[in-house]
Design an enzyme around this catalytic site. Structure first.
Site, PDB file in Angstrom:
ATOM      1  CG  ASP A  86      -2.027   1.020   1.120  1.00 30.47           C
ATOM      2  OD1 ASP A  86      -2.609   1.151   0.029  1.00 30.47           O
ATOM      3  OD2 ASP A  86      -2.326   1.686   2.133  1.00 30.47           O
ATOM      4  CD  GLU A  87      -0.865   5.601   0.900  1.00 27.36           C
ATOM      5  OE1 GLU A  87      -0.435   6.280  -0.045  1.00 27.36           O
ATOM      6  OE2 GLU A  87      -1.999   5.775   1.374  1.00 27.36           O
ATOM      7  CD  GLN A  89       1.762   6.935  -2.741  1.00 22.58           C
ATOM      8  OE1 GLN A  89       1.305   5.885  -3.184  1.00 22.58           O
ATOM      9  NE2 GLN A  89       1.210   7.581  -1.729  1.00 22.58           N
ATOM     10  CB  CYS A 144     -13.814  16.206 -10.091  1.00 16.80           C
ATOM     11  SG  CYS A 144     -13.663  17.973  -9.732  1.00 16.80           S
ATOM     12  CB  CYS A 184     -12.201  21.329 -10.889  1.00 18.99           C
ATOM     13  SG  CYS A 184     -13.881  21.198 -11.541  1.00 18.99           S
TER      14      CYS A 184
END
Length: 195
Positions: A86-87, A89, A144, A184
């Site tokens: 997990d995570e 990155q 979004c 956005c």
């Protein structure tokens, strides 16, 4: 044939929940799972992977100096049937390479879940290496507030304004980040400049 998987998405796309559900599915079939998380992620405790919907499990903490291939080799007697990270990155590129080597040397699948880019839309080094080396890349989608697909992990200041300056790694949840579409996100930056 085992593969290296990268499942990425913007914040709120259920990456941690998917990682924990995948762990459960393997264990339900009697398989051994090595659940990993980077040491930098201390939001829910150093050794806890927790999703926003409340699922949580203990995990082995990976520090930057750890050699994951060597640890796996030393634990071969325990033998894991799958590795879930997990995570991802936040892992170093060399650690992603070590996970790739485990796939190839031991025929053990490795499933990495994480963000692709930071709050400035810049690639994380670990994610970049995963995109270069993964056999299978899947986007976990979220939306979004406008209804479009979110691809940006917008960082918010104390007043809820989008910011584009600061360190790449800043841990936080809904109070610090919002998944947004690129349009956005750009509009939010323009509004901030007009103030």
């Amino acid at each position: 044939m085992a593969k290296l998987y990268f499942r990425y998405g913007a914040m709120g796309s259920s990456k941690s929940a998917q990682a924990l559900i995948t762990k459960f599915n393997y264990e339900e079939k009697g398989m051994r799972v090595w659940l990993l998380k980077p040491s930098v992620d201390t939001r829910n405790g150093a050794d806890i992977v927790k999703s926003r919907i409340g699922l949580e499990q203990k995990a082995d903490v990976v520090t930057p100096e750890m050699d994951l291939f060597e640890i796996f080799r030393q634990r071969e007697r325990e033998f894991y049937d799958v590795i879930i990270a997990d995570e991802a990155q936040f892992f170093l590129p060399v650690q992603i390479e070590q996970l790739r080597d485990i796939v190839d040397a031991y025929n053990v699948p490795v499933l990495c879940f994480g963000l692709r880019t930071d709050f400035r839309t810049k690639m994380f080094p670990g994610s970049k290496r995963l995109l270069e080396l993964a056999d299978s890349i899947t986007e976990l989608k979220t939306v979004c507030a406008c209804g479009s697909k979110a691809i940006v992990n917008a960082r918010l200041d104390q007043e809820g304004n989008v910011v584009t300056d600061g360190e790449q790694v800043f841990l936080g949840g809904n109070e610090s980040y919002r998944a947004m579409c690129y349009k956005c996100w750009k509009k939010a930056q323009e509004r901030k400049k007009e103030e």
